[in-house]
Design a protein around this motif. Sequence first.
Motif, PDB file in Angstrom:
ATOM      1  N   LYS A 132     158.333   9.496 -15.640  1.00  0.00           N
ATOM      2  CA  LYS A 132     158.530  10.482 -16.692  1.00  0.00           C
ATOM      3  C   LYS A 132     158.771  11.867 -16.103  1.00  0.00           C
ATOM      4  O   LYS A 132     159.664  12.606 -16.546  1.00  0.00           O
ATOM      5  N   LEU A 133     157.992  12.225 -15.089  1.00  0.00           N
ATOM      6  CA  LEU A 133     158.180  13.523 -14.432  1.00  0.00           C
ATOM      7  C   LEU A 133     159.509  13.571 -13.685  1.00  0.00           C
ATOM      8  O   LEU A 133     160.176  14.608 -13.647  1.00  0.00           O
ATOM      9  N   HIS A 134     159.898  12.443 -13.084  1.00  0.00           N
ATOM     10  CA  HIS A 134     161.184  12.373 -12.379  1.00  0.00           C
ATOM     11  C   HIS A 134     162.346  12.571 -13.341  1.00  0.00           C
ATOM     12  O   HIS A 134     163.282  13.348 -13.072  1.00  0.00           O
ATOM     13  N   ASP A 135     162.298  11.903 -14.496  1.00  0.00           N
ATOM     14  CA  ASP A 135     163.387  11.997 -15.462  1.00  0.00           C
ATOM     15  C   ASP A 135     163.489  13.389 -16.075  1.00  0.00           C
ATOM     16  O   ASP A 135     164.566  13.811 -16.500  1.00  0.00           O
ATOM     17  N   ALA A 136     162.366  14.092 -16.121  1.00  0.00           N
ATOM     18  CA  ALA A 136     162.373  15.458 -16.653  1.00  0.00           C
ATOM     19  C   ALA A 136     162.784  16.491 -15.613  1.00  0.00           C
ATOM     20  O   ALA A 136     162.894  17.681 -15.919  1.00  0.00           O
ATOM     21  N   PRO A 139     168.061  31.501 -12.537  1.00  0.00           N
ATOM     22  CA  PRO A 139     167.615  32.038 -11.243  1.00  0.00           C
ATOM     23  C   PRO A 139     166.391  31.334 -10.662  1.00  0.00           C
ATOM     24  O   PRO A 139     166.101  31.493  -9.485  1.00  0.00           O
ATOM     25  N   VAL A 140     165.677  30.557 -11.481  1.00  0.00           N
ATOM     26  CA  VAL A 140     164.468  29.880 -10.985  1.00  0.00           C
ATOM     27  C   VAL A 140     164.627  28.363 -10.995  1.00  0.00           C
ATOM     28  O   VAL A 140     163.658  27.629 -10.849  1.00  0.00           O
ATOM     29  N   GLN A 141     165.861  27.884 -11.163  1.00  0.00           N
ATOM     30  CA  GLN A 141     166.152  26.448 -11.172  1.00  0.00           C
ATOM     31  C   GLN A 141     165.247  25.683 -12.135  1.00  0.00           C
ATOM     32  O   GLN A 141     164.662  24.645 -11.805  1.00  0.00           O
ATOM     33  N   ALA A 142     165.135  26.215 -13.347  1.00  0.00           N
ATOM     34  CA  ALA A 142     164.295  25.567 -14.352  1.00  0.00           C
ATOM     35  C   ALA A 142     165.083  24.619 -15.245  1.00  0.00           C
ATOM     36  O   ALA A 142     164.501  23.955 -16.101  1.00  0.00           O
ATOM     37  N   ILE A 143     166.411  24.545 -15.052  1.00  0.00           N
ATOM     38  CA  ILE A 143     167.259  23.673 -15.880  1.00  0.00           C
ATOM     39  C   ILE A 143     167.964  22.671 -14.974  1.00  0.00           C
ATOM     40  O   ILE A 143     168.569  23.056 -13.969  1.00  0.00           O
ATOM     41  N   HIS A 144     167.856  21.392 -15.324  1.00  0.00           N
ATOM     42  CA  HIS A 144     168.486  20.329 -14.540  1.00  0.00           C
ATOM     43  C   HIS A 144     169.204  19.375 -15.478  1.00  0.00           C
ATOM     44  O   HIS A 144     168.841  19.235 -16.653  1.00  0.00           O
ATOM     45  N   LEU A 145     170.249  18.741 -14.947  1.00  0.00           N
ATOM     46  CA  LEU A 145     170.956  17.718 -15.711  1.00  0.00           C
ATOM     47  C   LEU A 145     170.240  16.388 -15.543  1.00  0.00           C
ATOM     48  O   LEU A 145     170.052  15.907 -14.428  1.00  0.00           O
ATOM     49  N   VAL A 146     169.848  15.806 -16.635  1.00  0.00           N
ATOM     50  CA  VAL A 146     169.197  14.496 -16.635  1.00  0.00           C
ATOM     51  C   VAL A 146     169.992  13.594 -17.565  1.00  0.00           C
ATOM     52  O   VAL A 146     170.088  13.860 -18.762  1.00  0.00           O
ATOM     53  N   GLY A 159     173.081  13.396 -17.836  1.00  0.00           N
ATOM     54  CA  GLY A 159     174.244  14.081 -18.385  1.00  0.00           C
ATOM     55  C   GLY A 159     173.955  15.231 -19.309  1.00  0.00           C
ATOM     56  O   GLY A 159     174.889  15.868 -19.807  1.00  0.00           O
ATOM     57  N   PHE A 160     172.674  15.568 -19.547  1.00  0.00           N
ATOM     58  CA  PHE A 160     172.353  16.644 -20.464  1.00  0.00           C
ATOM     59  C   PHE A 160     171.324  17.580 -19.840  1.00  0.00           C
ATOM     60  O   PHE A 160     170.464  17.149 -19.065  1.00  0.00           O
ATOM     61  N   PRO A 161     171.368  18.891 -20.188  1.00  0.00           N
ATOM     62  CA  PRO A 161     170.412  19.849 -19.625  1.00  0.00           C
ATOM     63  C   PRO A 161     168.983  19.583 -20.112  1.00  0.00           C
ATOM     64  O   PRO A 161     168.764  19.313 -21.297  1.00  0.00           O
ATOM     65  N   VAL A 162     168.054  19.653 -19.176  1.00  0.00           N
ATOM     66  CA  VAL A 162     166.630  19.523 -19.494  1.00  0.00           C
ATOM     67  C   VAL A 162     165.930  20.765 -18.937  1.00  0.00           C
ATOM     68  O   VAL A 162     166.108  21.121 -17.777  1.00  0.00           O
ATOM     69  N   VAL A 163     165.138  21.416 -19.784  1.00  0.00           N
ATOM     70  CA  VAL A 163     164.453  22.654 -19.400  1.00  0.00           C
ATOM     71  C   VAL A 163     163.038  22.343 -18.942  1.00  0.00           C
ATOM     72  O   VAL A 163     162.277  21.687 -19.651  1.00  0.00           O
ATOM     73  N   ASP A 164     162.705  22.807 -17.743  1.00  0.00           N
ATOM     74  CA  ASP A 164     161.336  22.712 -17.246  1.00  0.00           C
ATOM     75  C   ASP A 164     160.582  23.926 -17.798  1.00  0.00           C
ATOM     76  O   ASP A 164     160.661  25.027 -17.264  1.00  0.00           O
ATOM     77  N   ARG A 165     159.849  23.712 -18.872  1.00  0.00           N
ATOM     78  CA  ARG A 165     159.200  24.820 -19.568  1.00  0.00           C
ATOM     79  C   ARG A 165     158.073  25.442 -18.754  1.00  0.00           C
ATOM     80  O   ARG A 165     157.671  26.563 -19.022  1.00  0.00           O
TER      81      ARG A 165
END
Length: 543
Positions: A447-451, A356-363, A365-371
């Motif tokens: 690094k921030l872009h890839d995350a 609900p807060v768009q904290a997970i993105h595909l980077v 091909g794999f999910p990356v969590v914005d902690r």
Amino acid sequence: MKIVRFLVRVLVLAMVFAAFAGWPVCWTALRAQSVLWGAVATLLLGRFFCEAICPLGIVQSLVNWICHPKTHVRRVCSRLPETKAQRIVRWSIVAVCVVLGACGCMGPAKLLVPISIFGKAVALWTPGLVLFGVVVVLAAIGDGRWWCNWVCPFGTLYNLIAKVTLCKNKVGKGCGNCRKCFEQQLAVSAEQSAQEETANSQQPTANSSELTRRETLKGVAVLAVAEKINDGGFAPVSLPGVPDRGTPVLPPGAGDRESFYLKCSGCHLCIANCPGKCLVPSTDLKTFGLPAMDFRKGYCLGACVKCGEICPELAIKKLQTLQRPNVHMGEAVWKKDLCLRTTEKENCTACVRKCPVQAIHLVQGFPVVDRQKCIGCGACEHVCPARPMPAIYVKGYEVQRMVNPIAEADLLKEMRTRIDAGVSVVIARGGVIIAEETGRGLDPLLKLHDAGKLRGSVVMDKVVGRAAAAICAEGGATKVCTLLAGKGAAAILEARGIPFEAATTVERILNHKKTDSCPMEKAVAELNEPKKMIEAIRKAKAK
């Protein structure tokens, strides 16, 4: 006084049941069950709290009234003197509860709290129902409320306070507790019981051919079981296992774990009223029966703060100034070896779509969590299709993060302060600084872009040329600020509708030795599409 006591009992019991049914106006009935209120009521009115305010005490009085003839002299805890055996049992139970609490086993220690027993039974938790049944059975036998007189640790403490109460119980003038009245009434009771047995023996028996009530209930039970077994042709839904979280996830507003377990009485009011169905009784030994998050059947709704509004012990604090998304209960942890993208090569995006807060993105091909953005709601864990264990789960915090957003002007000042202190890139989202990186050139920004952290963020970088502007534009930044900007950076950002602020603008960005143009700027000199510009930057850095 009897009429007042009766009316208070009816009102309290009705309000408690209504509170578990979700009526906000009745939640105050649960707040009156705190230890402090019980001590004050006992000091002023004697054991009135145990008789007329405690729901477990009310149920015991009702059972006594049903199971024992009204001709019996009522026995209240403080009317007759304690026996030596009774004192030993009562204080031994208090000592055990204190030792369990001191060892951190708050769940088992609070299993004997009256409102905890009653609440667990109303919430239909099996161990709570069993314990409630024990209390009812004890209330139905003997001459008094055995649970209050022998077991309840709060009854033991209140019994001490009742000795100095302003309204002591009075049996009668000159009564020396000889108990002769009990012997007389027992004889009357025995005679009435004999008359009842004689009357019952003279009643005609039911015809064996008629359908009895027990047989009817058996038939209903068989139909119910058959309905559960036959699912209409649909395959059974298998729930995932419970991951080892390390630190359990607490309800929003619980604050720190130690304080929550100390205050919580385990009344299950929050469990019964949780609209997301993610609060369940804990099965851990130390916190047995206390609320815990289980995301297999639900998750914490982003706009729900009901548990903080109804908690009678204030173990879960009501969110006064913060919005629900500003309370971070934990963070999602992704396991690559369990994910369907790894094990079955499936293009699953369930966790990304559900967050609900768009904290997970595909980077890549794999999910990356914005902690920094994850609030620990458990939506990702709830929808994860991986079995037998979910590939993504929530790990709780020892102390929940209460994020206070600030105004944009103050936010930019704080970001500038960090840049002046030596940080290369600072990003903020929702009025809160969520990440910062230190390094040379474009490495921190890449690094921030890839995350996936640039999306929806305000970016402040020391130097922004056309190459850095391309990274911010492709990363989805909402605003870019810099101390030094190269000519052409503004055009790239404005083409994507991204506001840009620069303290100083120069013709070109120089290299570190200040002898020539920056090599990354040269790599994108002939390009205008941000995605292709990033590809060119990566190739130039790989050389």
